[in-house]
Enzyme design. Structure first.
Site, PDB file in Angstrom:
ATOM      1  N   CYS A 150      -3.089   0.087   0.585  1.00  0.00           N
ATOM      2  CA  CYS A 150      -4.413   0.715   0.633  1.00  0.00           C
ATOM      3  C   CYS A 150      -4.229   2.213   0.453  1.00  0.00           C
ATOM      4  CB  CYS A 150      -5.022   0.400   2.003  1.00  0.00           C
ATOM      5  SG  CYS A 150      -6.570   1.223   2.357  1.00  0.00           S
ATOM      6  N   CYS A 194      -7.749   3.078  -5.771  1.00  0.00           N
ATOM      7  CA  CYS A 194      -8.087   2.182  -4.653  1.00  0.00           C
ATOM      8  C   CYS A 194      -7.544   0.816  -5.029  1.00  0.00           C
ATOM      9  CB  CYS A 194      -9.602   2.125  -4.466  1.00  0.00           C
ATOM     10  SG  CYS A 194     -10.160   0.835  -3.332  1.00  0.00           S
TER      11      CYS A 194
HETATM   12  N1  DGL Z   1      -8.419  -0.799  -0.761  1.00  0.00           N
HETATM   13  C1  DGL Z   1      -8.508   0.445  -0.138  1.00  0.00           C
HETATM   14  C2  DGL Z   1      -7.927   1.584  -0.911  1.00  0.00           C
HETATM   15  O1  DGL Z   1      -6.983   1.371  -1.620  1.00  0.00           O
HETATM   16  C3  DGL Z   1      -9.648   0.808   0.726  1.00  0.00           C
HETATM   17  C4  DGL Z   1     -11.010   0.542   0.276  1.00  0.00           C
HETATM   18  C5  DGL Z   1     -11.946   0.746   1.429  1.00  0.00           C
HETATM   19  O2  DGL Z   1     -11.827   0.003   2.395  1.00  0.00           O
HETATM   20  O3  DGL Z   1     -12.758   1.660   1.373  1.00  0.00           O
HETATM   21  O4  DGL Z   1      -8.354   2.698  -0.788  1.00  0.00           O
END
Ligand code: DGL
Length: 263
Positions: A74, A184
């Site tokens: 993430c 993301c």
């Molecule tokens: N998948 C996550 C990222 O890479 C977070 C997305 C989220 O929960 O806002 O930032």
């Protein structure tokens, strides 16, 4: 620590499976455990303190489950919490950051775009990386408001998603970017839709392959690569409904078991 212990992954939800998939494709002998914290998604709209607290919760769970290394799958958790995690746990963590450097090197127009969460784009870590390149290159930042929610609902190909993406890419079109960084881990699942609406000269870059290589390098350095020939186990946990996670995991062709659990 034994080599057959699993690699742990966590994300605010289902998106980090885009990273998990790349890691397991590169390291097919490895066992894995993935935590999709969908109940608390999106992380991108939360404060730094909240993101650190959630990252600690997920880390403790993965440690209890016997992981040998943790991939923070993430961008939002990496850019806001990995420094804290590394300072407070004597344990190897791999992080994922927006691939600004490769995009800057690839760009001919010297105009690149980044699509990421508010939490990532407002983090100190991202500010430092982007400052390194913004002297020679124009970086257009767009917050992907609403995208994670739709992906978490399994709404990848809906009209609503298409309309939202068309709206979000307008600043990129105005600046005539030739590289788009997906900052993301949920967004690689939007690749077909983005390719449809962006000019074909625009290269779309994510960090999955780089994270997979980095994970392999660190495991090798620590002498923790799994050399066993037993069929690996891949256990994917969600604290929400398991259908969306199962659908995305199955696109990987990796044989994974999906569970709903409290964490
Ligand atoms: N998948 C996550 C990222 O890479 C977070 C997305 C989220 O929960 O806002 O930032």
């Amino acid at each position: 620590m034994s080599n057959s212990q699993p690699i742990g992954f966590f994300d605010s939800g289902v998106g980090g499976t885009s990273i998990w998939k790349e890691v397991i494709q590169l390291l097919p002998m490895e066992n894995s455990i993935y935590l999709a914290d969908s109940k608390n998604a999106p992380y991108g709209e939360k404060s730094k303190k909240e993101i650190i607290d959630l990252s600690v919760k997920n880390t403790d769970k993965l440690l209890d489950m016997g992981c040998k290394i943790i991939v923070v799958a993430c961008n939002t958790a990496t850019t806001n919490a990995i420094k804290w995690l590394r300072a407070n746990y004597d344990f190897p963590f791999i992080g994922i950051e927006p691939a600004i450097k490769p995009a800057a090197l690839l760009s001919k127009t010297k105009s690149i775009g980044i699509l990421a969460t508010k939490g990532t784009l407002s983090s100190d870590l991202f500010a430092k990386t982007s400052e390194l390149y913004s002297k020679d290159i124009e970086i257009t930042e767009v917050v992907g408001h609403g995208l994670v929610k739709l992906i978490e609902e399994g709404n990848l190909e809906s009209l609503e998603m298409n309309a939202l993406l068309i709206d979000l890419v307008q600043p990129f079109l105005k600046k005539e970017i030739d590289c788009l960084v997906l900052g993301c881990s949920h967004y690689p699942y939007l690749l077909p839709q983005l390719k449809n609406i962006l000019p074909k000269e625009v290269a779309i870059i994510d960090s999955g392959e780089a994270v997979a290589k980095q994970t392999r390098n660190v495991l090798k350095e620590l002498d923790l690569l799994n050399l066993s020939i037993e069929t690996p186990n891949h256990l994917l946990y969600t604290n929400s409904d398991k259908e969306v996670l199962a659908n995305l995991a199955h696109t990987s062709n990796i044989n994974a078991q999906i569970f709903e659990a409290e964490f």
